[in-house]
Design an enzyme around this catalytic site. Structure first.
Site, PDB file in Angstrom:
ATOM      1  N   ARG A  53       0.658  -1.244  -0.037  1.00  0.00           N
ATOM      2  CA  ARG A  53       0.030  -0.081  -0.025  1.00  0.00           C
ATOM      3  C   ARG A  53       0.888   1.067  -0.254  1.00  0.00           C
ATOM      4  O   ARG A  53       0.581   2.251  -0.529  1.00  0.00           O
ATOM      5  CB  ARG A  53      -0.933  -0.087   1.315  1.00  0.00           C
ATOM      6  CG  ARG A  53      -1.933   1.191   1.305  1.00  0.00           C
ATOM      7  CD  ARG A  53      -2.969   1.492   2.240  1.00  0.00           C
ATOM      8  NE  ARG A  53      -2.970   0.382   3.380  1.00  0.00           N
ATOM      9  CZ  ARG A  53      -2.153   0.353   4.323  1.00  0.00           C
ATOM     10  NH1 ARG A  53      -1.423   1.576   4.916  1.00  0.00           N
ATOM     11  NH2 ARG A  53      -2.515  -0.595   5.325  1.00  0.00           N
ATOM     12  N   TYR A 106     -15.317  17.917 -14.526  1.00  0.00           N
ATOM     13  CA  TYR A 106     -15.786  16.679 -14.581  1.00  0.00           C
ATOM     14  C   TYR A 106     -16.773  16.436 -13.675  1.00  0.00           C
ATOM     15  O   TYR A 106     -16.702  16.585 -12.506  1.00  0.00           O
ATOM     16  CB  TYR A 106     -14.479  15.648 -14.370  1.00  0.00           C
ATOM     17  CG  TYR A 106     -15.129  13.988 -14.413  1.00  0.00           C
ATOM     18  CD1 TYR A 106     -15.342  13.658 -15.592  1.00  0.00           C
ATOM     19  CD2 TYR A 106     -15.264  13.639 -13.390  1.00  0.00           C
ATOM     20  CE1 TYR A 106     -15.736  12.352 -15.779  1.00  0.00           C
ATOM     21  CE2 TYR A 106     -15.485  12.305 -13.414  1.00  0.00           C
ATOM     22  CZ  TYR A 106     -15.778  11.394 -14.611  1.00  0.00           C
ATOM     23  OH  TYR A 106     -16.369  10.221 -14.774  1.00  0.00           O
ATOM     24  N   ASP A 178      -6.889  19.886 -13.345  1.00  0.00           N
ATOM     25  CA  ASP A 178      -6.932  18.405 -13.984  1.00  0.00           C
ATOM     26  C   ASP A 178      -6.659  18.599 -15.518  1.00  0.00           C
ATOM     27  O   ASP A 178      -7.207  19.391 -16.311  1.00  0.00           O
ATOM     28  CB  ASP A 178      -8.453  18.326 -13.680  1.00  0.00           C
ATOM     29  CG  ASP A 178      -8.941  16.695 -14.574  1.00  0.00           C
ATOM     30  OD1 ASP A 178      -8.277  16.253 -15.284  1.00  0.00           O
ATOM     31  OD2 ASP A 178      -9.941  16.415 -13.846  1.00  0.00           O
ATOM     32  N   LYS A 203      -7.923   7.979 -19.278  1.00  0.00           N
ATOM     33  CA  LYS A 203      -8.298   8.270 -20.458  1.00  0.00           C
ATOM     34  C   LYS A 203      -6.966   8.312 -21.183  1.00  0.00           C
ATOM     35  O   LYS A 203      -6.604   7.227 -21.666  1.00  0.00           O
ATOM     36  CB  LYS A 203      -8.715   9.763 -20.170  1.00  0.00           C
ATOM     37  CG  LYS A 203      -9.675   9.990 -19.079  1.00  0.00           C
ATOM     38  CD  LYS A 203     -11.046   9.302 -19.378  1.00  0.00           C
ATOM     39  CE  LYS A 203     -12.193   9.133 -18.245  1.00  0.00           C
ATOM     40  NZ  LYS A 203     -12.219  10.376 -17.539  1.00  0.00           N
TER      41      LYS A 203
HETATM   42  C1  PLP Z   1     -12.667  10.678 -16.187  1.00  0.00           C
HETATM   43  C2  PLP Z   1     -12.329  11.904 -15.654  1.00  0.00           C
HETATM   44  C3  PLP Z   1     -12.000  12.021 -14.360  1.00  0.00           C
HETATM   45  C4  PLP Z   1     -12.516  10.979 -13.282  1.00  0.00           C
HETATM   46  O1  PLP Z   1     -11.388   9.921 -13.617  1.00  0.00           O
HETATM   47  P1  PLP Z   1     -11.722   8.373 -13.070  1.00  0.00           P
HETATM   48  O2  PLP Z   1     -10.551   7.566 -13.554  1.00  0.00           O
HETATM   49  O3  PLP Z   1     -12.989   7.962 -13.895  1.00  0.00           O
HETATM   50  O4  PLP Z   1     -11.968   8.435 -11.571  1.00  0.00           O
HETATM   51  C5  PLP Z   1     -11.699  13.277 -13.716  1.00  0.00           C
HETATM   52  N1  PLP Z   1     -11.292  14.295 -14.562  1.00  0.00           N
HETATM   53  C6  PLP Z   1     -11.587  14.388 -15.885  1.00  0.00           C
HETATM   54  C7  PLP Z   1     -11.392  15.570 -16.645  1.00  0.00           C
HETATM   55  C8  PLP Z   1     -12.263  13.151 -16.350  1.00  0.00           C
HETATM   56  O5  PLP Z   1     -12.439  13.062 -17.772  1.00  0.00           O
END
Ligand code: PLP
Length: 389
Positions: A53, A106, A178, A203
């Site tokens: 962890r 998001y 982000d 992504k």
């Molecule tokens: C998908 C996404 C998230 C969340 O990510 P997960 O891996 O699904 O938890 C956060 N920010 C953006 C811009 C995203 O496209």
């Protein structure tokens, strides 16, 4: 194979954080599928690792790789993008603190802030982050964090990162960005003054739609220590197999992004001229209201775009008629996806708020993959003919 910070992006994508495995010399970082590590004597771990962890060599390689790509000194991987953003909250905030957050971040981020962290006494103000005066006006004496995305989902509005960093820092707050949509290949927020960069590695970074993962990168040792403390103390860490998959993905990030950008541009330009589409949101178009900022802040314009079809019925007809663009949430994989944000990713956002952030019933979002662009255009042409009939 130690990389230097002067090495190009592609070189660092392939090599950063990765040494041939000790012992075997395996060129690929092994998947260290283990929960614990042998100690020579009490408190003397043989290889520096104690419990998985806290640290795992596959994860460490991914963290170093991501840090290098974002131009930061420290990376911390988490089990999902949302776990990464939650770690930012738990590292930088306490009850009573205030956050200024972009209004069209998001949906899951907004939901977590609004329904989870507000119960623990953290206060949030959501503002249009493309409007710097609005960001400035939302700052209070208690503001400790400004959290934004650029480009935003799904309307592709931009936030001026350097200016936003100034606003945050003048207020004594940190800026967290982000960077999931742009990826470090196109935009590096730390260079614009951001303190933390977060990713859903699910992504583009992984890029093959087969992992859920997240990460935070920072240049601050103090923040990094806080993030590692969260990995250890609250445990939202990714498993070694998932780390390995993301690490495999980032090796081709620069190659994939060039293809995503080229295809994104071709699809955007094709749709601009199409009679069935009224508006195309893509930062690479000269008609995008923030095109100049996009050119200044981004190296290229990515593979995400959205189009206005005019109504929910027309949006549904379009996404139901494509052959190659698969109807699905998510984005950033090698395969092209299509979705109706108002009915899918943003269905939980109240209608009033959806209107405010430009998520109309007829808006269709495209994540343009790396297939042959002729085939993607032909697919859209055929599907759009349904709308005109
Ligand atoms: C998908 C996404 C998230 C969340 O990510 P997960 O891996 O699904 O938890 C956060 N920010 C953006 C811009 C995203 O496209």
């Amino acid at each position: 194979m130690t990389t230097r910070s002067s090495d190009g992006f592609g070189t660092r994508a392939v090599h950063a954080g990765q040494e041939p495995a000790p012992g075997s010399g395996a060129i690929m970082t092994p998947i260290y599928q283990t929960s614990t590590y042998v100690q020579e004597a009490v408190g003397k771990p043989r290889g520096g690792y104690e419990y998985a962890r806290v640290t795992n060599p596959t994860r460490s390689a991914l963290e170093a790789n991501l840090a290098s790509l974002e131009g930061g000194s420290f990376g911390a991987a988490f089990a999902s993008g949302l776990a990464a953003i939650e770690a930012v909250v738990k590292t930088t905030l306490s009850a009573g603190d205030h956050v200024v957050c972009g209004a069209n971040v998001y949906g899951g981020t907004e939901r977590m802030f609004r329904t989870v962290w507000s119960r623990f006494g953290v206060e949030f103000t959501f503002v249009d982050s493309s409007d710097l005066d609005a960001v400035r006006a939302a700052v209070t004496p208690g503001t400790r964090l400004v959290h934004v995305e650029t480009p935003t989902n799904p309307t592709m509005a931009l936030c001026d990162l350097a200016a936003c960093a100034d606003v945050a820092h003048e207020a004594g707050a940190l800026l967290s960005v982000d960077n999931t949509f742009a990826t470090p290949f196109l935009q590096r927020p730390l260079e614009s003054g951001a303190d933390l960069v977060v990713h859903s590695t699910t992504k583009y970074l992984n890029g093959h739609s087969d992992v859920i993962g997240g990460a935070v990168v920072t240049d601050s040792e103090e923040i990094a220590e806080g993030l590692y403390y969260q990995q250890k103390s609250t445990g939202g860490v990714p498993g070694p197999m998932d780390c390995w998959l993301v690490l495999r993905g980032t090796k081709t990030l620069h190659v994939r992004m060039k293809a995503h950008c080229a295809n994104g541009r071709r699809v955007a330009e094709y749709l601009v001229g199409h009679p069935a589409i009224s508006t195309v949101h893509y930062p690479g178009l000269a008609s995008h209201p923030q095109h100049e900022l996009a050119k200044r802040q981004m190296r290229d314009f990515g593979g995400m775009l959205s189009v206005e079809t005019g109504s929910a019925e027309r949006a549904r007809a379009l996404v139901g008629a494509t052959r190659l663009f698969a109807l699905a949430e998510s984005l950033g994989g090698v395969e092209s996806l299509i979705s109706v944000p108002a009915a899918m990713t943003h269905a939980s956002v109240p209608e009033e708020r959806r209107r405010q952030i430009g998520v109309t019933p007829g808006l269709v979002r495209l994540s343009v993959g790396v297939e042959d662009s002729e085939d993607l255009l032909a697919d859209l042409e055929e599907a759009l003919s349904v709308l005109q009939a």
